[in-house]
Design a protein around this motif. Structure first.
Motif, PDB file in Angstrom:
ATOM      1  N   MET A 187      43.805  47.827  41.771  1.00 41.04           N
ATOM      2  CA  MET A 187      44.699  47.308  40.742  1.00 41.04           C
ATOM      3  C   MET A 187      45.716  46.338  41.349  1.00 41.04           C
ATOM      4  O   MET A 187      45.980  45.267  40.796  1.00 41.04           O
ATOM      5  CB  MET A 187      45.433  48.461  40.052  1.00 41.04           C
ATOM      6  CG  MET A 187      46.384  48.010  38.939  1.00 41.04           C
ATOM      7  SD  MET A 187      47.257  49.408  38.195  1.00 41.04           S
ATOM      8  CE  MET A 187      48.276  49.958  39.575  1.00 41.04           C
ATOM      9  N   LEU A 188      46.279  46.707  42.511  1.00 46.02           N
ATOM     10  CA  LEU A 188      47.231  45.832  43.189  1.00 46.02           C
ATOM     11  C   LEU A 188      46.579  44.514  43.593  1.00 46.02           C
ATOM     12  O   LEU A 188      47.184  43.439  43.467  1.00 46.02           O
ATOM     13  CB  LEU A 188      47.802  46.532  44.425  1.00 46.02           C
ATOM     14  CG  LEU A 188      48.717  47.730  44.182  1.00 46.02           C
ATOM     15  CD1 LEU A 188      49.031  48.437  45.501  1.00 46.02           C
ATOM     16  CD2 LEU A 188      50.011  47.291  43.494  1.00 46.02           C
ATOM     17  N   GLN A 189      45.336  44.612  44.060  1.00 44.46           N
ATOM     18  CA  GLN A 189      44.611  43.411  44.473  1.00 44.46           C
ATOM     19  C   GLN A 189      44.363  42.491  43.277  1.00 44.46           C
ATOM     20  O   GLN A 189      44.500  41.261  43.388  1.00 44.46           O
ATOM     21  CB  GLN A 189      43.281  43.802  45.120  1.00 44.46           C
ATOM     22  CG  GLN A 189      42.560  42.635  45.775  1.00 44.46           C
ATOM     23  CD  GLN A 189      41.282  43.082  46.464  1.00 44.46           C
ATOM     24  OE1 GLN A 189      40.674  44.073  46.073  1.00 44.46           O
ATOM     25  NE2 GLN A 189      40.876  42.362  47.491  1.00 44.46           N
ATOM     26  N   LYS A 190      44.015  43.067  42.125  1.00 48.75           N
ATOM     27  CA  LYS A 190      43.767  42.272  40.926  1.00 48.75           C
ATOM     28  C   LYS A 190      45.044  41.591  40.444  1.00 48.75           C
ATOM     29  O   LYS A 190      45.037  40.419  40.066  1.00 48.75           O
ATOM     30  CB  LYS A 190      43.205  43.168  39.812  1.00 48.75           C
ATOM     31  CG  LYS A 190      41.823  43.725  40.093  1.00 48.75           C
ATOM     32  CD  LYS A 190      40.782  42.627  40.175  1.00 48.75           C
ATOM     33  CE  LYS A 190      39.396  43.201  40.383  1.00 48.75           C
ATOM     34  NZ  LYS A 190      38.365  42.127  40.527  1.00 48.75           N
ATOM     35  N   ILE A 191      46.156  42.341  40.459  1.00 48.33           N
ATOM     36  CA  ILE A 191      47.433  41.758  40.036  1.00 48.33           C
ATOM     37  C   ILE A 191      47.842  40.640  40.995  1.00 48.33           C
ATOM     38  O   ILE A 191      48.273  39.567  40.580  1.00 48.33           O
ATOM     39  CB  ILE A 191      48.531  42.842  39.979  1.00 48.33           C
ATOM     40  CG1 ILE A 191      48.217  43.873  38.895  1.00 48.33           C
ATOM     41  CG2 ILE A 191      49.906  42.200  39.714  1.00 48.33           C
ATOM     42  CD1 ILE A 191      49.150  45.061  38.889  1.00 48.33           C
ATOM     43  N   GLY A 192      47.689  40.900  42.288  1.00 48.92           N
ATOM     44  CA  GLY A 192      48.053  39.910  43.288  1.00 48.92           C
ATOM     45  C   GLY A 192      47.199  38.662  43.217  1.00 48.92           C
ATOM     46  O   GLY A 192      47.669  37.552  43.515  1.00 48.92           O
ATOM     47  N   SER A 193      45.934  38.804  42.809  1.00 48.01           N
ATOM     48  CA  SER A 193      45.041  37.650  42.745  1.00 48.01           C
ATOM     49  C   SER A 193      45.467  36.637  41.692  1.00 48.01           C
ATOM     50  O   SER A 193      45.066  35.472  41.735  1.00 48.01           O
ATOM     51  CB  SER A 193      43.601  38.109  42.462  1.00 48.01           C
ATOM     52  OG  SER A 193      43.499  38.690  41.165  1.00 48.01           O
ATOM     53  N   ALA A 194      46.301  37.063  40.759  1.00 49.11           N
ATOM     54  CA  ALA A 194      46.783  36.153  39.716  1.00 49.11           C
ATOM     55  C   ALA A 194      47.792  35.152  40.247  1.00 49.11           C
ATOM     56  O   ALA A 194      48.147  34.196  39.552  1.00 49.11           O
ATOM     57  CB  ALA A 194      47.406  36.954  38.573  1.00 49.11           C
ATOM     58  N   VAL A 195      48.260  35.348  41.489  1.00 45.90           N
ATOM     59  CA  VAL A 195      49.271  34.452  42.047  1.00 45.90           C
ATOM     60  C   VAL A 195      48.750  33.025  42.149  1.00 45.90           C
ATOM     61  O   VAL A 195      49.493  32.071  41.934  1.00 45.90           O
ATOM     62  CB  VAL A 195      49.753  34.951  43.433  1.00 45.90           C
ATOM     63  CG1 VAL A 195      48.687  34.753  44.495  1.00 45.90           C
ATOM     64  CG2 VAL A 195      51.015  34.221  43.855  1.00 45.90           C
ATOM     65  N   THR A 196      47.461  32.855  42.422  1.00 43.26           N
ATOM     66  CA  THR A 196      46.910  31.512  42.598  1.00 43.26           C
ATOM     67  C   THR A 196      46.947  30.684  41.309  1.00 43.26           C
ATOM     68  O   THR A 196      47.583  29.625  41.275  1.00 43.26           O
ATOM     69  CB  THR A 196      45.474  31.576  43.158  1.00 43.26           C
ATOM     70  OG1 THR A 196      45.504  32.198  44.429  1.00 43.26           O
ATOM     71  CG2 THR A 196      44.884  30.179  43.282  1.00 43.26           C
ATOM     72  N   PRO A 197      46.293  31.124  40.228  1.00 43.90           N
ATOM     73  CA  PRO A 197      46.351  30.304  39.012  1.00 43.90           C
ATOM     74  C   PRO A 197      47.744  30.178  38.415  1.00 43.90           C
ATOM     75  O   PRO A 197      48.164  29.086  38.027  1.00 43.90           O
ATOM     76  CB  PRO A 197      45.405  31.039  38.048  1.00 43.90           C
ATOM     77  CG  PRO A 197      45.314  32.428  38.568  1.00 43.90           C
ATOM     78  CD  PRO A 197      45.444  32.324  40.047  1.00 43.90           C
ATOM     79  N   LEU A 198      48.483  31.294  38.356  1.00 41.95           N
ATOM     80  CA  LEU A 198      49.805  31.249  37.728  1.00 41.95           C
ATOM     81  C   LEU A 198      50.774  30.369  38.510  1.00 41.95           C
ATOM     82  O   LEU A 198      51.517  29.575  37.930  1.00 41.95           O
ATOM     83  CB  LEU A 198      50.369  32.668  37.600  1.00 41.95           C
ATOM     84  CG  LEU A 198      49.618  33.620  36.665  1.00 41.95           C
ATOM     85  CD1 LEU A 198      50.323  34.970  36.611  1.00 41.95           C
ATOM     86  CD2 LEU A 198      49.511  33.021  35.266  1.00 41.95           C
TER      87      LEU A 198
END
Length: 303
Positions: free
Chosen positions: A187-198
């Motif tokens: 879950m942390l990895q999925k949330i963190g992966s949003a840093v690139t597009p956002l």
């Protein structure tokens, strides 16, 4: 290659959305909050407990501290020599001294070095860039504006800054050899992966280009230091003098070459330190940095 293309895609998407009339003009603020309050803490909690600490980690952590200290000495000297205003000097110290090691740095490092490179990028950014911004950055902004330095307020800002809090928690987890259950890590990895597009869409929404300005000379000086002199300093210190050639040092040098930090520009603007110049450092620095980053990547791999 796909990751690099996505960087330009998300950046271009943000620029396009600027021109959509019905799209909220301040939406980048919401994106920034999501990145700062959710994505960055998630990345810290995911990566830092897995890091094996050693003296080598001082190299990525030291990038922001060395860069900001040198920026302070350089622009303070030039400001005194040429009679610059305190606001101009303060603006250049802050915007040229701090790099975009997360919003731009994370997606670029991930594209070039993968997940292993992200472990180093986290160290450059969290105990490095954002701690420098929250302490020395605020102190310089206060001293070079009309306000007075307040030690209590500085400490308060640091202690209540979500990425800093999670950074401390993640460090304690590392010390006590504790990590979350696999599904929480996922879950942390999925949330963190949003840093690139956002983050990149946010950067695109904030890009401004002012063709008519009295700040061109100072813009050139600031970007010369941030994009060329600062990574050159780190390269000479780490590779030439200390003879370090690891991937960690390579990532640290690439992070030192990132464009000026958006949060640093916001800080300078909030304290009245030449807001237009602060905006120009971001608006021109980000696209130019793609060229200089390619240059430094070639230097590290072929020289």
């Amino acid at each position: 290659m796909i990751n690099l293309l996505l960087i330009f895609f998300y950046l271009a998407l943000g620029v396009v959305l600027q021109r959509v009339k019905r799209f909220p003009t301040n939406s980048y603020k919401l994106l920034n909050k999501i990145v700062i309050y959710y994505c960055l803490p998630a990345l810290a909690l995911y990566y830092i407990p897995k890091i094996h600490w050693n003296n080598q980690l001082l190299y990525p952590i030291g990038v922001a501290w060395i860069g900001f200290a040198t920026s302070f000495l350089l622009f303070r000297f030039l400001g005194n020599k040429y009679g610059w205003s305190k606001k101009l000097t303060g603006c250049l110290i802050i915007t040229a001294g701090l790099g975009n090691t997360s919003f731009l740095g994370f997606p670029i490092i991930e594209a070039l070095y993968g997940q292993e490179g992200m472990k180093t990028a986290i160290l450059v950014d969290q105990p490095g860039t954002f701690v420098v911004l929250s302490t020395l950055g605020i102190l310089v902004a206060t001293l070079y504006s009309k306000g007075e330095a307040n030690g209590f307020q500085i400490c308060k800002k640091i202690m209540l800054f979500p990425p800093f809090v999670t950074f401390i928690v993640a460090c304690l987890m590392n010390v006590f050899n504790f990590d979350f259950h696999e599904w929480i890590q996922l879950m942390l990895q999925k949330i963190g992966s949003a840093v690139t597009p956002l983050a990149l869409i946010s950067v695109g929404l904030q890009l401004r280009f002012e063709s008519r300005s009295q700040h061109w000379r100072f813009l050139g000086l600031g970007l010369l230091y941030k994009l060329l002199l600062m990574p050159f300093l780190i390269y000479v210190l780490y590779v030439v003098l200390l003879n370090q050639n690891s991937k960690m040092v390579e990532v640290a040098i690439m992070e030192s070459a990132m464009a000026p930090m958006i949060a640093a520009s916001i800080l300078a603007t909030a304290y009245g330190l030449k807001p237009r110049l602060s905006s120009m450092m971001i608006g021109f620095g980000i696209p130019i940095s793609f060229v200089t980053l390619a240059f430094w990547y070639l230097v590290l791999h072929f020289i």
